[in-house]
Design an enzyme around this catalytic site. Structure first.
Site, PDB file in Angstrom:
ATOM      1  N   CYS A  96      40.776  32.316  41.533  1.00 32.48           N
ATOM      2  CA  CYS A  96      42.057  31.518  41.415  1.00 32.48           C
ATOM      3  C   CYS A  96      43.156  32.522  40.961  1.00 32.48           C
ATOM      4  O   CYS A  96      42.880  33.728  40.803  1.00 32.48           O
ATOM      5  CB  CYS A  96      41.688  30.437  40.229  1.00 32.48           C
ATOM      6  SG  CYS A  96      41.354  31.033  38.567  1.00 32.48           S
ATOM      7  N   PRO A  97      44.355  32.240  40.846  1.00 30.86           N
ATOM      8  CA  PRO A  97      45.279  33.096  40.534  1.00 30.86           C
ATOM      9  C   PRO A  97      45.418  33.987  39.323  1.00 30.86           C
ATOM     10  O   PRO A  97      45.612  34.980  39.192  1.00 30.86           O
ATOM     11  CB  PRO A  97      46.890  32.454  40.667  1.00 30.86           C
ATOM     12  CG  PRO A  97      46.403  31.094  41.621  1.00 30.86           C
ATOM     13  CD  PRO A  97      44.838  30.740  41.392  1.00 30.86           C
TER      14      PRO A  97
END
Length: 659
Positions: free
Chosen positions: A12-13
């Protein structure tokens, strides 16, 4: 080298929560299906549990659940499904992804060629591809923003102008902290641009990506006297948006150059990598970026004016927009859009300097974003404490942990609560976050640090009022959450049929363990082989109708905690609607079943397997289980069952203890 049925990569970011939640969900879903899996995570600390070439080659299928680049080209030709990480946060959703991956078609020819692009049936949507590239840049950028923002904020502890050698509150150490923080913040846009480009065009795209980012913050320099382009002049930067445009431009320019140079002999690959790619891409990207600097600066100013207009509309409209965005998907694309906007405005604010209108708006916006992100986990903490009886023990424990997550600005801890009841939990979270954001703006709170939650309270202006705003949002949301759980709990109680108590086996049922269900001379290679044998025998004996369902029930119980006991005994148990009558099946393996976790580490020689219909879970199941567990404490019982090779004697011994 171990082989796995499924391999996966998650990312995920921010690389903090979603990455590892998806990993856990995939592992549980695979276990339910009797599949082996290895999940590689791309978190904030880097790649962990990295997949090897042999593991990739030996896998049946691949699941990619990521919003950043995880080098999916490694899986060329394998049956694969690729989605955003938010699509794999529950066991049910992860299971569907595994099923889709196994059903996908691969290309063995492509798999054999490491340098050929993936052409599997399951393809990513264009929207997700763009989002993945963008989030790869954001994930690398955030750490610079956090480090730079917090260091700059700490410098203010010595005074608002402590960095200024002409000011009365000047402090040399504070000045150095602000210099370091400012450098980190100034790298925000170049890093964003470079790693968007890198996600598209790999390493060759880093050079034009960094250059595009630098142009985005500097703009096209113009000589004030001549009005002409002048390297010694000054320009108007177009910041965050320019970094995004520059990143995509640099990445796709590299892809075009790769095609353009594809006919150059392979012997000159080194020349392409070290000379042609960086030279040509930097020239092309640089000229385009300088050429669009005017329009981009106008667009950038237009966005700033729009956000300012929201602020001028009053705290309610701006706070409602921020709160709803942050709580909508809790770390997903909408949340990240709000947070990225906040960090951009914060960077602009710190550059403008304390006391300016830009500084006041940017730090107030950032405080509202942080408040909105902190509230959802705290809502769950309030709810599980106040309405404890309406939550499972698992939810209660997760809610308590969310107190720590929420206080440190990690929103994702609230996701499991929302996924169970999107309506009305999502609106409740959005309302609580909006209240906190609105009050934060109304209280004129200013947060010069982009992350950290309550850890950065010392540098937050009007910090006590900020905490009050967050607590009000959490309490209002928590009360509504408890009210919903209470309603749901009472509705389920009324709807549940009144079950008649199911008696435990009586003394007259002396053949509860039937002789034909005792197998004394088996040889199992693993725990799963033993449980599969029991599941199939249950179907043959008319005890169950679906061997796979029984097997899944056994594995689900093992996933919760091993049923291996001590001195060679195990008591696996399956509760399933596929089981038609309560029964016990006994299997013996004199050589011992290895790989079955036991309390003393010894292999399992005797497995007394309990099979219980779903409707009798909690009644017959618990009574039989308790009696078997009690019997295993008796040394004579253990000796007889373990030492005997007579199925009739073993059945009689166990039946005697079930009375």
């Amino acid at each position: 080298m171990a082989k796995f049925d499924i391999i996966a990569a998650t990312g995920c970011p921010t690389g903090i929560a979603h990455t590892f939640m998806a990993k856990e969900a995939l592992e549980k879903a695979a276990a339910e299906r009797g599949l082996t899996i290895k999940v590689e995570t791309h978190g904030q600390v880097g790649v962990e549990n990295e997949l090897t070439k042999s593991e990739i080659a030996g896998a049946k299928a691949v699941v990619v659940a990521a919003d950043k680049d995880v080098q999916a080209e490694r899986f060329a030709g394998k049956p694969m499904v690729s989605v955003g990480v938010s699509k794999a946060l529950s066991v049910e959703a992860a299971g569907k992804l595994i099923d889709r991956a196994l059903a996908a078609k691969g290309d063995d020819t492509v798999a054999a060629a490491a340098d050929v692009e993936d052409e599997v049936e399951e393809k990513e949507s264009i929207g997700h591809v763009i989002y993945k590239h963008l989030m790869n840049g954001v994930s690398h950028m955030l750490v610079f923003v956090v480090a730079g923002g917090v260091l700059t904020a700490i410098s203010f502890l010595w005074g608002i102008t402590s960095f200024d050698s002409t000011a009365a509150d000047y402090n040399s150490f504070a000045a150095m902290l602000k210099i370091i923080g400012g450098i980190a913040m100034n790298l925000m846009v170049p890093v964003l641009s470079a790693y968007i480009a890198e996600s598209i065009g790999k390493r060759p795209a880093l050079v034009p990506g960094f250059v595009a980012g630098m142009i985005a913050i500097q703009g096209l320099p113009i000589n004030a006297d001549t009005g002409m382009i002048d390297a010694g002049g000054s320009g108007v930067g177009f910041g965050f948006l320019g970094g995004i445009v520059g990143g995509f431009l640099a990445g796709y320019v590299i892809l075009l150059l790769e095609k353009a140079f594809s006919k150059i002999p392979a012997s000159l690959n080194g020349l392409k990598a070290i000379f042609l790619y960086p030279l040509c891409s930097t020239a092309i990207v640089g000229l385009v970026m300088l050429g669009i600097s005017g329009p981009m600066a106008a667009i950038n100013q237009g966005m700033m004016d729009f956000l300012q207009s929201l602020g001028n509309s009053g705290p309610v409209i701006l706070g409602l927009a921020i709160g709803c965005m942050c709580a909508f998907d809790m770390g997903g694309p909408v949340n990240k859009a709000a947070y990225a906007t906040g960090t951009f405005l914060l960077g602009t604010a710190l550059e403008a300097g304390v006391g300016t209108e830009t500084y006041n708006f940017g730090t107030n916006f950032m405080a509202a974003v942080s408040a909105a992100c902190i509230v959802p986990p705290l809502i769950t903490t309030f709810a599980v404490v106040v309405g404890k009886k309406y939550f499972s023990q698992e939810d209660h424990d997760a809610g308590i942990v969310n107190l720590i997550l929420g206080c440190t600005h990690i929103t994702e801890g609230a996701i499991p609560f929302m996924t169970k009841n999107i309506w009305p939990v999502m609106p409740i979270m959005m309302l609580g976050s909006s209240i906190a954001s609105i009050l934060t703006i109304f209280f004129n709170v200013h947060d010069p640090a982009p992350h950290g939650g309550f850890l950065v309270l010392p540098v937050v202006e009007n910090g006590p009022l900020w905490v009050l705003a967050i607590l009000i949002g959490a309490v209002v949301g928590g009360i509504l959450f408890v009210a919903f759980k209470k309603y749901d709990f009472e509705k389920n109680q009324k709807a549940a049929p009144v079950a008649k108590p199911v008696e435990a086996p009586k003394a007259e049922a002396a053949d509860f363990v039937k002789v034909e269900n005792v197998f004394v001379a088996e040889d199992f290679a693993s725990r799963d082989e033993a449980l599969s044998f029991v599941s199939n025998q249950a179907v043959k004996a008319g005890i169950a109708g679906d061997a796979d369902a029984v097997m899944n029930a056994f594995l689900a119980r093992e996933a919760e905690g091993t049923t291996g006991m001590m001195e060679g005994f195990a008591i696996p148990h399956a509760k399933s609607d596929a089981i038609t009558e309560a029964a016990v099946i006994v299997v013996k393996d004199e050589s011992g079943v290895t790989g079955w976790d036991t309390m003393d580490g010894a292999p399992v020689n005797v497995a007394i397997a309990l099979l219980i219909p779903g409707a009798q879970a909690g009644t017959t199941h618990l009574k039989i289980l308790s009696k078997v567990a009690e019997a295993l404490m008796d040394e004579d019982f253990r000796s007889t069952v373990k030492g005997s090779t007579d199925a009739a004697e073993i059945a009689k011994t166990i039946n005697a203890r079930l009375i």
